[in-house]
Design a protein around this motif. Structure first.
Motif, PDB file in Angstrom:
ATOM      1  N   GLY A 104       0.820  -1.210   0.000  1.00 38.85           N
ATOM      2  CA  GLY A 104       0.000   0.000   0.000  1.00 38.85           C
ATOM      3  C   GLY A 104       0.845   1.247   0.000  1.00 38.85           C
ATOM      4  O   GLY A 104       0.547   2.222  -0.677  1.00 38.85           O
ATOM      5  N   CYS A 105       1.955   1.222   0.759  1.00 46.12           N
ATOM      6  CA  CYS A 105       2.844   2.384   0.809  1.00 46.12           C
ATOM      7  C   CYS A 105       3.483   2.632  -0.542  1.00 46.12           C
ATOM      8  O   CYS A 105       3.672   3.765  -0.967  1.00 46.12           O
ATOM      9  CB  CYS A 105       3.936   2.195   1.858  1.00 46.12           C
ATOM     10  SG  CYS A 105       3.303   2.233   3.545  1.00 46.12           S
ATOM     11  N   ILE A 106       3.815   1.539  -1.228  1.00 41.26           N
ATOM     12  CA  ILE A 106       4.506   1.676  -2.507  1.00 41.26           C
ATOM     13  C   ILE A 106       3.542   2.141  -3.589  1.00 41.26           C
ATOM     14  O   ILE A 106       3.855   3.012  -4.404  1.00 41.26           O
ATOM     15  CB  ILE A 106       5.160   0.345  -2.901  1.00 41.26           C
ATOM     16  CG1 ILE A 106       6.284   0.005  -1.919  1.00 41.26           C
ATOM     17  CG2 ILE A 106       5.690   0.397  -4.330  1.00 41.26           C
ATOM     18  CD1 ILE A 106       6.875  -1.370  -2.122  1.00 41.26           C
ATOM     19  N   ASP A 107       2.319   1.569  -3.590  1.00 42.82           N
ATOM     20  CA  ASP A 107       1.384   1.840  -4.677  1.00 42.82           C
ATOM     21  C   ASP A 107       0.549   3.094  -4.453  1.00 42.82           C
ATOM     22  O   ASP A 107      -0.075   3.596  -5.375  1.00 42.82           O
ATOM     23  CB  ASP A 107       0.436   0.638  -4.849  1.00 42.82           C
ATOM     24  CG  ASP A 107       1.199  -0.607  -5.310  1.00 42.82           C
ATOM     25  OD1 ASP A 107       0.678  -1.708  -5.068  1.00 42.82           O
ATOM     26  OD2 ASP A 107       2.288  -0.451  -5.905  1.00 42.82           O
ATOM     27  N   GLN A 108       0.518   3.614  -3.263  1.00 43.09           N
ATOM     28  CA  GLN A 108      -0.345   4.736  -2.945  1.00 43.09           C
ATOM     29  C   GLN A 108       0.089   5.985  -3.718  1.00 43.09           C
ATOM     30  O   GLN A 108       1.262   6.344  -3.748  1.00 43.09           O
ATOM     31  CB  GLN A 108      -0.297   5.042  -1.443  1.00 43.09           C
ATOM     32  CG  GLN A 108      -1.235   6.177  -1.026  1.00 43.09           C
ATOM     33  CD  GLN A 108      -1.155   6.422   0.467  1.00 43.09           C
ATOM     34  OE1 GLN A 108      -0.458   5.715   1.165  1.00 43.09           O
ATOM     35  NE2 GLN A 108      -1.870   7.418   0.933  1.00 43.09           N
ATOM     36  N   GLU A 109      -0.886   6.620  -4.385  1.00 44.62           N
ATOM     37  CA  GLU A 109      -0.594   7.839  -5.125  1.00 44.62           C
ATOM     38  C   GLU A 109      -0.367   8.992  -4.147  1.00 44.62           C
ATOM     39  O   GLU A 109      -1.072   9.115  -3.152  1.00 44.62           O
ATOM     40  CB  GLU A 109      -1.764   8.181  -6.051  1.00 44.62           C
ATOM     41  CG  GLU A 109      -1.951   7.209  -7.208  1.00 44.62           C
ATOM     42  CD  GLU A 109      -0.804   7.264  -8.186  1.00 44.62           C
ATOM     43  OE1 GLU A 109      -0.228   8.347  -8.360  1.00 44.62           O
ATOM     44  OE2 GLU A 109      -0.478   6.216  -8.776  1.00 44.62           O
ATOM     45  N   PRO A 110       0.639   9.849  -4.434  1.00 44.40           N
ATOM     46  CA  PRO A 110       0.865  10.990  -3.548  1.00 44.40           C
ATOM     47  C   PRO A 110      -0.287  11.983  -3.636  1.00 44.40           C
ATOM     48  O   PRO A 110      -0.964  12.087  -4.663  1.00 44.40           O
ATOM     49  CB  PRO A 110       2.159  11.607  -4.106  1.00 44.40           C
ATOM     50  CG  PRO A 110       2.204  11.176  -5.543  1.00 44.40           C
ATOM     51  CD  PRO A 110       1.582   9.813  -5.558  1.00 44.40           C
ATOM     52  N   ASP A 111      -0.529  12.703  -2.570  1.00 39.71           N
ATOM     53  CA  ASP A 111      -1.576  13.706  -2.563  1.00 39.71           C
ATOM     54  C   ASP A 111      -1.241  14.811  -3.561  1.00 39.71           C
ATOM     55  O   ASP A 111      -0.090  15.221  -3.707  1.00 39.71           O
ATOM     56  CB  ASP A 111      -1.723  14.311  -1.166  1.00 39.71           C
ATOM     57  CG  ASP A 111      -2.266  13.305  -0.160  1.00 39.71           C
ATOM     58  OD1 ASP A 111      -2.942  12.355  -0.606  1.00 39.71           O
ATOM     59  OD2 ASP A 111      -2.014  13.471   1.047  1.00 39.71           O
ATOM     60  N   THR A 112      -2.254  15.297  -4.246  1.00 39.53           N
ATOM     61  CA  THR A 112      -2.088  16.383  -5.204  1.00 39.53           C
ATOM     62  C   THR A 112      -2.594  17.679  -4.587  1.00 39.53           C
ATOM     63  O   THR A 112      -3.716  17.737  -4.071  1.00 39.53           O
ATOM     64  CB  THR A 112      -2.857  16.096  -6.505  1.00 39.53           C
ATOM     65  OG1 THR A 112      -2.335  14.911  -7.111  1.00 39.53           O
ATOM     66  CG2 THR A 112      -2.730  17.260  -7.468  1.00 39.53           C
ATOM     67  N   ILE A 113      -1.773  18.690  -4.623  1.00 39.84           N
ATOM     68  CA  ILE A 113      -2.138  20.010  -4.123  1.00 39.84           C
ATOM     69  C   ILE A 113      -2.413  20.901  -5.323  1.00 39.84           C
ATOM     70  O   ILE A 113      -1.581  21.020  -6.229  1.00 39.84           O
ATOM     71  CB  ILE A 113      -1.005  20.605  -3.264  1.00 39.84           C
ATOM     72  CG1 ILE A 113      -0.747  19.702  -2.052  1.00 39.84           C
ATOM     73  CG2 ILE A 113      -1.342  22.030  -2.824  1.00 39.84           C
ATOM     74  CD1 ILE A 113       0.484  20.090  -1.260  1.00 39.84           C
ATOM     75  N   SER A 114      -3.582  21.516  -5.353  1.00 42.65           N
ATOM     76  CA  SER A 114      -3.974  22.369  -6.469  1.00 42.65           C
ATOM     77  C   SER A 114      -4.062  23.817  -6.030  1.00 42.65           C
ATOM     78  O   SER A 114      -4.749  24.130  -5.047  1.00 42.65           O
ATOM     79  CB  SER A 114      -5.329  21.920  -7.043  1.00 42.65           C
ATOM     80  OG  SER A 114      -5.243  20.598  -7.547  1.00 42.65           O
ATOM     81  N   TRP A 115      -3.364  24.665  -6.741  1.00 42.81           N
ATOM     82  CA  TRP A 115      -3.381  26.106  -6.488  1.00 42.81           C
ATOM     83  C   TRP A 115      -3.950  26.821  -7.704  1.00 42.81           C
ATOM     84  O   TRP A 115      -3.827  26.348  -8.838  1.00 42.81           O
ATOM     85  CB  TRP A 115      -1.963  26.628  -6.251  1.00 42.81           C
ATOM     86  CG  TRP A 115      -1.433  26.432  -4.873  1.00 42.81           C
ATOM     87  CD1 TRP A 115      -1.887  25.583  -3.912  1.00 42.81           C
ATOM     88  CD2 TRP A 115      -0.292  27.104  -4.307  1.00 42.81           C
ATOM     89  NE1 TRP A 115      -1.120  25.675  -2.772  1.00 42.81           N
ATOM     90  CE2 TRP A 115      -0.128  26.608  -2.997  1.00 42.81           C
ATOM     91  CE3 TRP A 115       0.597  28.064  -4.778  1.00 42.81           C
ATOM     92  CZ2 TRP A 115       0.886  27.061  -2.158  1.00 42.81           C
ATOM     93  CZ3 TRP A 115       1.609  28.510  -3.946  1.00 42.81           C
ATOM     94  CH2 TRP A 115       1.755  28.007  -2.646  1.00 42.81           C
ATOM     95  N   ARG A 116      -4.532  27.993  -7.442  1.00 43.34           N
ATOM     96  CA  ARG A 116      -4.953  28.875  -8.525  1.00 43.34           C
ATOM     97  C   ARG A 116      -4.077  30.116  -8.517  1.00 43.34           C
ATOM     98  O   ARG A 116      -3.828  30.713  -7.471  1.00 43.34           O
ATOM     99  CB  ARG A 116      -6.425  29.258  -8.386  1.00 43.34           C
ATOM    100  CG  ARG A 116      -7.370  28.082  -8.520  1.00 43.34           C
ATOM    101  CD  ARG A 116      -8.789  28.527  -8.837  1.00 43.34           C
ATOM    102  NE  ARG A 116      -9.336  29.371  -7.773  1.00 43.34           N
ATOM    103  CZ  ARG A 116     -10.502  30.022  -7.871  1.00 43.34           C
ATOM    104  NH1 ARG A 116     -11.208  29.928  -8.990  1.00 43.34           N
ATOM    105  NH2 ARG A 116     -10.948  30.733  -6.877  1.00 43.34           N
ATOM    106  N   LEU A 117      -3.612  30.496  -9.706  1.00 43.96           N
ATOM    107  CA  LEU A 117      -2.785  31.687  -9.868  1.00 43.96           C
ATOM    108  C   LEU A 117      -3.510  32.638 -10.819  1.00 43.96           C
ATOM    109  O   LEU A 117      -3.629  32.365 -12.005  1.00 43.96           O
ATOM    110  CB  LEU A 117      -1.406  31.313 -10.426  1.00 43.96           C
ATOM    111  CG  LEU A 117      -0.302  32.375 -10.413  1.00 43.96           C
ATOM    112  CD1 LEU A 117       1.060  31.726 -10.651  1.00 43.96           C
ATOM    113  CD2 LEU A 117      -0.518  33.476 -11.434  1.00 43.96           C
ATOM    114  N   GLN A 118      -4.010  33.730 -10.269  1.00 43.63           N
ATOM    115  CA  GLN A 118      -4.671  34.750 -11.089  1.00 43.63           C
ATOM    116  C   GLN A 118      -3.648  35.794 -11.523  1.00 43.63           C
ATOM    117  O   GLN A 118      -2.915  36.339 -10.710  1.00 43.63           O
ATOM    118  CB  GLN A 118      -5.779  35.443 -10.294  1.00 43.63           C
ATOM    119  CG  GLN A 118      -6.383  36.669 -10.968  1.00 43.63           C
ATOM    120  CD  GLN A 118      -7.260  36.308 -12.147  1.00 43.63           C
ATOM    121  OE1 GLN A 118      -8.296  35.674 -11.971  1.00 43.63           O
ATOM    122  NE2 GLN A 118      -6.855  36.698 -13.354  1.00 43.63           N
ATOM    123  N   THR A 119      -3.601  36.055 -12.823  1.00 46.25           N
ATOM    124  CA  THR A 119      -2.670  37.036 -13.363  1.00 46.25           C
ATOM    125  C   THR A 119      -3.418  38.186 -14.012  1.00 46.25           C
ATOM    126  O   THR A 119      -4.583  38.050 -14.403  1.00 46.25           O
ATOM    127  CB  THR A 119      -1.721  36.394 -14.394  1.00 46.25           C
ATOM    128  OG1 THR A 119      -0.858  37.396 -14.928  1.00 46.25           O
ATOM    129  CG2 THR A 119      -2.493  35.743 -15.527  1.00 46.25           C
TER     130      THR A 119
END
Length: 358
Positions: A25-40
């Motif tokens: 489980g440790c090997i196959d577990q996908e890492p958490d994805t952090i999503s940010w928004r960048l307004q320009t």
């Protein structure tokens, strides 16, 4: 070695199975994805916007997809000065704009950008912010609001004013409506020319010039003016941009969001920002060379300010800066440190400048 000794160290089957499953489980577990928004504040057609898309792609690749940046073009979520409060309130994690647009938060933000007779070269401004006191001073302003500040890129000397009717000097601007950024640039223009200044955001500029709601437009550099198609409407220009000779763009980062990132993600983000800063500064300025030729070749009549006008610009700029210096100690410190750095820069290049123009 006896068989009994070996057996005594074998794990029970059930425990061994549990251990293997947990390890798998440790090997196959996908890492958490952090999503940010960048307004320009950049439009989709601009070099800096395209560079931001590349920045996001680089961050995604370097982090193996763990940090994703959504790049939002001009005016789609918060617009103009609201980008600052949006980052502060964490409606977005990052913002990209121009320091003078944050003047409503503190008047010293107007000084972070290049006011009249500030650094004459973008390399002087880059040195001040990347190796001098500039970034530290900017974070002194932003930190109380929970915001990290980073320089984004340097357009350098802006283009000038584009207008439908000819403008040959300051007197032609009296009582005219001029689109220009807020803060120091607009204050000095109003004082020098007696013009009315309006800080329109990009998507408002072209329609306002077409409709006659404004008489002249300042919008970044030659490339920026070309990309907005201002030459289709205004066939007259006066250069250069006295009000911002070494303008810079900036990044605002929500401090709490940044602190939540793992150390490697912080390093990846900082590295990607530095890469963006250098590459877009150089690419955009080279692109300005071509855009200036395009503007001239499209029938835009280009005038220059007279020495008399430049002297008037300087006189009114000095008066406005005296008022700024009296507002609070930090504003005064910024003015003094920029002036001292400019003096050292000029003294050095008196000896090591362009010898072809001696």
């Amino acid at each position: 070695m006896s068989v009994s000794w070996c057996k005594s160290y074998l794990l029970p089957a059930s425990l061994l199975l549990t251990f293997c499953l947990s390890l798998s489980g440790c090997i196959d577990q996908e890492p958490d994805t952090i999503s940010w928004r960048l307004q320009t504040q950049a439009t989709k057609e601009s070099i800096d916007y395209k560079g931001l898309v590349e920045l996001a792609d680089n961050v995604s690749k370097m982090s193996s997809g763990r940090l994703q940046l959504e790049i939002i073009p001009s005016c789609e979520v918060p617009a103009g000065p609201d980008i600052y409060t949006a980052v502060q309130e964490r409606r977005i994690e990052m913002g990209n704009g121009w320091p003078n647009w944050w003047s409503g938060q503190h008047p010293a933000w107007a000084l972070m950008n290049a006011g009249p007779f500030d650094f004459m070269n973008l390399d002087a401004s880059m040195m001040f912010f990347l190796a001098g006191d500039g970034t530290k001073l900017a974070n002194t302003l932003s930190s109380p609001d929970g915001i990290m500040w980073r320089p984004a890129w340097w357009p350098g000397m802006e283009f000038g004013l584009i207008s439908r009717e000819p403008i040959t000097g300051l007197d032609d601007l009296r009582n005219k409506k001029v689109r220009i950024g807020p803060g120091l640039p607009s204050e000095v223009l109003t004082a020098a020319a007696g013009a009315y200044t309006i800080p329109l955001v990009p998507n408002e500029i072209r329609p306002a010039l077409e409709n006659g709601d404004i008489d002249a437009v300042e919008w970044t550099t030659a490339r920026g003016a070309w990309d907005l198609g201002l030459h289709d409407i205004g066939k007259n220009a006066i250069v250069p941009a006295i009000w911002q000779p070494s303008v810079l763009s900036d990044f605002l980062i929500n401090q709490a969001a940044y602190d939540e990132l793992a150390p490697d993600l912080q390093a990846i983000l900082e590295s990607a920002i530095k890469s963006y800063t250098l590459s877009i500064t150089m690419k955009a300025k080279v692109s300005d060379f071509k855009a200036f030729k395009q503007l001239a070749g499209s029938g835009v009549n280009i005038n220059r300010w007279s020495q008399e006008d430049i002297d008037r610009w300087r006189e009114e700029s000095d008066k406005v800066l005296v008022k700024y210096a009296q507002r609070d100690p930090l504003t005064k410190e910024i003015i003094e440190k920029k002036r001292n750095f400019k003096k050292e820069f000029n003294q050095y290049y008196d000896w090591f400048g362009n010898y072809e123009q001696q």
